[in-house]
Design a protein around this motif. Structure first.
Motif: not given
Lengths: 300, 216
Positions: B82, B84, A204-205, B88-90, A211, A208
């Motif tokens: 962007v 969401f 996921d990281e 979508k934070l780490i 992105l 991101i």
């Protein structure tokens, strides 16, 4: 102009190693073990090679002169043999000298020679070879050349022993390289899987990061650093362990009072140690490269 | 700023987008509105090049996205922020580290990053949460952080996919106010939502999407 400073990816790599400490420790241990086996093989190979070189340097061809050859022809024969390519020195041993030598070698048993009515030993030439002329093919070639020479009856140079030793040595070398290569592949596979697990954990990281505009280089660099650090740590651990084992072995060898002529046992040279470290670093890098290539290929 | 020409996106036999033509000028705040499955998220994904269209052309800031090669993709994405629905934070990084990321990937110096992140946190009123981890924040706070991360590098365009979808009314209002403020400062905003009430309240330009098609 903004620039990418190096410590940041290094910090990220170290953070990752810290948060997956056990996984990375196992990987380092496996790389260390593989490199230890390889380095130990190199040490053995190097020492056996030195012994072999010394033994080969001592190899002499003995050419026996046929019976009834007079002094003039022996002188001509001597010059011819000296002229052969690869001959360092050719010493003529007369039949009488040969008998004297035999007597001195037999010491207490020399009495058995007293009963001889005539000297049964032939005259001979002891031929020593040039230092660069100690490979099997050269020795065999020269022996054949000497054998074909007129007035020479027979030639001896310990052919069977030499062949056996060199065959074993060649087998040892080939087996070592194949085993070493396979072990390295295993190490690369393990590094690749460790990095892959880290990649999945941070999927996921990484998404991101893409992105927000991270380049592939920015994403990959910490993982390359991880792989390289793993390889480096593995190499250093393997060298340290090997040195300890080597010291223990050498100290036992020295105290053992062995019956054969003692010889010096060599550890890896600085260059060879550098090669082991380089091999470790390369293993780590290739492992991370392979996993990153597969993992990031799936992305746009 | 954003133009699409006869854009199609197919997933096998399913057409997620069909002949989509939109035009959004610089500094505008536009809603993309439609029910679930209308193609809002797909449209946004095509705009930030999360995917490529099956057919058609997309122009962003005068650049045809067909011409953006893989190597240039990160640099293109730095023009866009962007947001969401699921933030979508780490999770393993602090608020500060999350916000610093877009600036880090652009290669900015540490001092600049610190100043910029602190400034943005002050703007969204969360400067006291700098060292917190996302899990310790409320949904509204997390979304404000996500918006802050999307704009910390001053993008030309902000794409927001259902940014209020997971929030209560009060938090949703704060988030919308924040987006409006950013728009007033010149950022072009495209916000995808299924909430017609939200759209009608705002009075902004709306693109309606249904079954992958735009309608007036």
């Amino acid at each position: 102009m903004p620039h990418l400073s190096f410590p940041r990816p290094l910090n990220r790599a170290l953070q990752d190693i810290g948060s997956n400490g056990f996984l990375h420790a196992i990987t380092v241990a496996i790389i260390g073990l593989v490199l230890l086996i390889l380095a130990a093989f190199i040490v053995i190979f190097m020492n056996v090679n030195r012994i072999a070189e010394r033994w080969q340097a001592d190899i002499r061809i003995v050419a026996y002169v046929k019976e009834g050859v007079d002094q003039d022809r022996i002188r001509v024969l001597h010059q011819r043999i000296k002229g052969f390519y690869g001959v360092n020195e050719a010493v003529f041993i007369s039949a009488d000298e040969a008998l004297v030598r035999l007597r001195s070698q037999m010491r207490n048993q020399a009495g058995v020679l007293d009963g001889l009515k005539e000297n049964p030993l032939p005259a001979s030439f002891e031929i020593s070879l040039n230092p660069v002329f100690h490979d099997r093919k050269s020795i065999e070639g020269l022996a054949a050349q000497v054998r074909e020479t007129e007035d020479i009856g027979d030639v001896q140079y310990g052919k069977a022993w030499l062949n056996l030793f060199l065959d074993f040595f060649a087998f040892f070398k080939t087996a070592g390289f194949i085993t070493g290569g396979l072990l390295l592949l295993v190490a690369i596979y393990i590094v690749s899987n460790t990095i892959k697990l880290t990649l999945f954990a941070r999927k996921d990281e990484l998404e991101i990061m893409q992105l927000v505009g991270a380049t592939r280089y920015f994403i990959k660099l910490p993982f390359y650093i991880q792989g390289i650090l793993q390889g480096l740590a593995g190499a250093l651990i393997s060298l340290a362990t090997l040195y300890v084992l080597f010291s223990v072995f050498v100290s036992r060898l020295c105290c053992a009072d062995l019956p054969f002529t003692p010889f010096r046992v060599w550890f890896l040279s600085k260059e060879m140690m550098g090669m082991v470290v380089l091999l470790g670093v390369l293993t780590g890098w290739v492992g991370s490269y392979l996993s990153l290539r597969k993992f990031l290929r799936a992305w746009i | 700023m954003i133009k699409t020409f006869h854009v199609y996106k197919d997933y096998g036999a399913r057409n997620a987008l069909e002949d989509v033509n939109i035009s959004i000028g610089q500094g505008e705040f536009v809603f993309a509105c439609g029910p679930s499955g209308a193609g809002k998220t797909t449209l946004l994904r095509l705009l930030y090049l999360g995917e490529r269209p099956t057919r058609g052309d997309i122009l962003i800031d005068g650049v045809n996205l067909h011409r953006v090669k893989r190597k240039k993709l990160p640099f293109f994405r730095r023009k866009i922020g962007v947001v969401f629905q699921d933030f979508k934070l780490i999770g393993t990084q602090t608020v500060f580290q999350n916000l610093a990321l877009p600036l880090e990937v652009s290669g900015h110096k540490k001092n600049h990053i610190r100043q910029k992140v602190c400034h943005v946190l002050r703007v969204i009123g969360l400067e006291n949460r700098m060292n917190s981890f996302p899990a310790s924040l409320s949904g509204g706070e997390q979304q404000r952080i996500a918006i802050a991360r999307a704009v910390v590098h001053d993008p030309l365009i902000l794409l927001a996919d259902e940014p209020t979808g997971n929030l209560d009314d009060r938090s949703a209002e704060i988030v919308l106010d924040l987006l409006n403020e950013l728009n007033l400062k010149g950022t072009t905003v495209l916000l995808a939502t299924h909430d017609r009430e939200l759209v009608s309240r705002s009075g902004n330009q709306v693109i309606f999407l249904n079954n992958g098609r735009t309608k007036d």
